[in-house]
Structure formats: structure tokens, C-alpha cells
Design a protein around this motif. Structure first.
Motif, mmCIF file in Angstrom:
data_model
loop_
_atom_site.group_PDB
_atom_site.id
_atom_site.type_symbol
_atom_site.label_atom_id
_atom_site.label_comp_id
_atom_site.label_asym_id
_atom_site.label_seq_id
_atom_site.Cartn_x
_atom_site.Cartn_y
_atom_site.Cartn_z
ATOM 1 N N ALA A 86 0.857 -1.183 0.000
ATOM 2 C CA ALA A 86 0.000 0.000 0.000
ATOM 3 C C ALA A 86 0.893 1.233 0.000
ATOM 4 C CB ALA A 86 -0.893 0.008 1.228
ATOM 5 N N GLU A 87 0.573 2.182 -0.858
ATOM 6 C CA GLU A 87 1.305 3.448 -0.899
ATOM 7 C C GLU A 87 0.308 4.583 -0.718
ATOM 8 O OE1 GLU A 87 3.536 3.671 -4.517
ATOM 9 O OE2 GLU A 87 4.955 2.155 -3.849
ATOM 10 N N GLU A 88 0.619 5.474 0.224
ATOM 11 C CA GLU A 88 -0.217 6.642 0.478
ATOM 12 C C GLU A 88 0.525 7.875 -0.016
ATOM 13 O OE1 GLU A 88 -1.324 10.269 2.322
ATOM 14 O OE2 GLU A 88 0.424 9.187 3.025
ATOM 15 N N ARG A 89 -0.151 8.632 -0.836
ATOM 16 C CA ARG A 89 0.423 9.865 -1.368
ATOM 17 C C ARG A 89 -0.686 10.904 -1.434
ATOM 18 N NH1 ARG A 89 4.211 9.622 -6.507
ATOM 19 N NH2 ARG A 89 4.926 8.012 -5.117
ATOM 20 N N ASP A 90 -0.439 12.038 -0.813
ATOM 21 C CA ASP A 90 -1.395 13.152 -0.818
ATOM 22 C C ASP A 90 -2.791 12.723 -0.371
ATOM 23 O OD1 ASP A 90 0.602 14.883 -1.758
ATOM 24 O OD2 ASP A 90 0.163 14.353 -3.835
ATOM 25 N N GLY A 91 -2.846 11.831 0.632
ATOM 26 C CA GLY A 91 -4.130 11.436 1.190
ATOM 27 C C GLY A 91 -4.861 10.321 0.468
ATOM 28 N N SER A 92 -4.277 9.796 -0.609
ATOM 29 C CA SER A 92 -4.904 8.702 -1.366
ATOM 30 C C SER A 92 -4.030 7.452 -1.302
ATOM 31 C CB SER A 92 -5.105 9.102 -2.826
ATOM 32 O OG SER A 92 -6.053 10.133 -2.922
ATOM 33 N N TRP A 93 -4.692 6.317 -1.228
ATOM 34 C CA TRP A 93 -3.991 5.031 -1.168
ATOM 35 C C TRP A 93 -4.025 4.340 -2.532
ATOM 36 C CZ3 TRP A 93 -1.255 3.591 2.994
ATOM 37 C CH2 TRP A 93 -1.541 4.201 4.203
ATOM 38 N N SER A 94 -2.876 3.757 -2.906
ATOM 39 C CA SER A 94 -2.760 2.900 -4.085
ATOM 40 C C SER A 94 -2.258 1.547 -3.610
ATOM 41 C CB SER A 94 -1.774 3.482 -5.097
ATOM 42 O OG SER A 94 -2.203 4.729 -5.552
ATOM 43 N N PHE A 95 -2.691 0.485 -4.282
ATOM 44 C CA PHE A 95 -2.341 -0.871 -3.856
ATOM 45 C C PHE A 95 -1.706 -1.640 -5.016
ATOM 46 C CE2 PHE A 95 -5.923 0.619 -1.377
ATOM 47 C CZ PHE A 95 -5.419 0.476 -0.095
ATOM 48 N N PHE A 96 -0.768 -2.528 -4.654
ATOM 49 C CA PHE A 96 -0.025 -3.302 -5.636
ATOM 50 C C PHE A 96 0.168 -4.719 -5.119
ATOM 51 C CE2 PHE A 96 1.218 1.111 -5.804
ATOM 52 C CZ PHE A 96 1.127 1.409 -7.147
ATOM 53 N N TYR A 97 0.192 -5.669 -6.049
ATOM 54 C CA TYR A 97 0.563 -7.043 -5.732
ATOM 55 C C TYR A 97 2.042 -7.185 -6.069
ATOM 56 C CZ TYR A 97 -4.435 -8.001 -5.575
ATOM 57 O OH TYR A 97 -5.768 -7.988 -5.252
ATOM 58 N N PRO A 98 2.887 -7.500 -5.070
ATOM 59 C CA PRO A 98 4.320 -7.628 -5.346
ATOM 60 C C PRO A 98 4.619 -8.920 -6.089
ATOM 61 C CG PRO A 98 3.870 -8.159 -3.057
ATOM 62 C CD PRO A 98 2.562 -7.718 -3.674
ATOM 63 N N GLY A 99 5.708 -8.887 -6.840
ATOM 64 C CA GLY A 99 6.172 -10.066 -7.559
ATOM 65 C C GLY A 99 7.680 -10.076 -7.557
ATOM 66 N N GLU A 100 8.257 -10.986 -8.273
ATOM 67 C CA GLU A 100 9.707 -11.092 -8.335
ATOM 68 C C GLU A 100 10.262 -9.960 -9.188
ATOM 69 O OE1 GLU A 100 11.324 -14.919 -9.138
ATOM 70 O OE2 GLU A 100 9.642 -15.903 -8.162
ATOM 71 N N GLY A 101 10.753 -8.919 -8.525
ATOM 72 C CA GLY A 101 11.347 -7.801 -9.231
ATOM 73 C C GLY A 101 10.347 -6.834 -9.838
ATOM 74 N N LYS A 102 9.082 -7.165 -9.805
ATOM 75 C CA LYS A 102 8.050 -6.308 -10.378
ATOM 76 C C LYS A 102 6.850 -6.299 -9.454
ATOM 77 C CE LYS A 102 9.164 -6.885 -15.213
ATOM 78 N NZ LYS A 102 8.646 -7.025 -16.550
ATOM 79 N N ARG A 103 5.971 -5.387 -9.714
ATOM 80 C CA ARG A 103 4.702 -5.360 -9.011
ATOM 81 C C ARG A 103 3.633 -4.960 -10.008
ATOM 82 N NH1 ARG A 103 4.967 0.186 -5.467
ATOM 83 N NH2 ARG A 103 4.903 1.552 -7.258
ATOM 84 N N ARG A 104 2.417 -5.366 -9.708
ATOM 85 C CA ARG A 104 1.330 -4.986 -10.607
ATOM 86 C C ARG A 104 0.259 -4.271 -9.802
ATOM 87 N NH1 ARG A 104 -2.913 -8.871 -10.463
ATOM 88 N NH2 ARG A 104 -2.278 -10.722 -9.332
ATOM 89 N N PRO A 105 -0.387 -3.290 -10.407
ATOM 90 C CA PRO A 105 -1.435 -2.567 -9.695
ATOM 91 C C PRO A 105 -2.569 -3.500 -9.279
ATOM 92 C CG PRO A 105 -0.826 -1.412 -11.706
ATOM 93 C CD PRO A 105 -0.153 -2.747 -11.750
ATOM 94 N N ALA A 106 -3.077 -3.288 -8.090
ATOM 95 C CA ALA A 106 -4.211 -4.058 -7.578
ATOM 96 C C ALA A 106 -5.470 -3.232 -7.822
ATOM 97 C CB ALA A 106 -4.015 -4.371 -6.106
#
Length: 72
Positions: free
Chosen positions: A15-35
């Protein structure tokens, strides 16, 4: 920016919070994809965000993974 690792009923999520909004990602090997399936209202603090994810994804809970947890 705040970055948190979460165990969402046994599924790893970043989970990443920036300017009051949360974004989510599924981690992977060396990469991540948006959730894209994970969305919460802007302006939530960390505990509120975790509670919103628990409400959103409660059907993912199992006996082995009954909770939403922050990972150190």
C-alpha cells in the motif's frame, strides 16, 4: 509518501499513500502490478485503510489467514 506491506488474508499487498490517497499493488519477483480490485476512500489513516480492506475482502479470510496485518 508512505509505503506499507500488508498481509491481506494471506495475500501480500503493498500500500502506498500519497497526498491522502492510497494505491495498492501485488508484489512479484522484481516487479509489481497494480491491484485495481482494491480501492478505499481517500483521506483514511492507516488503521481505517486496513479496516476498509478487511471489509472489502472479507471473503478471502480463511482459518489459516483470518486477519489483515501490517508486515514489518
Amino acid at each position: 509518501m508512505q509505503r506499507l506491506r500488508i498481509d491481506l488474508f494471506g495475500r501480500p499487498v503493498v500500500a502506498e499513500e500519497r497526498d491522502g490517497s492510497w494505491s495498492f499493488f501485488y508484489p512479484g519477483e522484481g516487479k509489481r502490478r497494480p491491484a485495481h480490485d482494491l480501492r478505499v476512500d481517500p483521506g483514511l489513516d492507516t488503521q481505517q485503510m486496513l479496516a476498509a480492506l478487511a471489509d472489502l475482502c472479507h471473503e478471502w479470510a480463511t482459518k489459516e489467514h483470518p486477519d489483515v496485518l501490517l508486515v514489518d
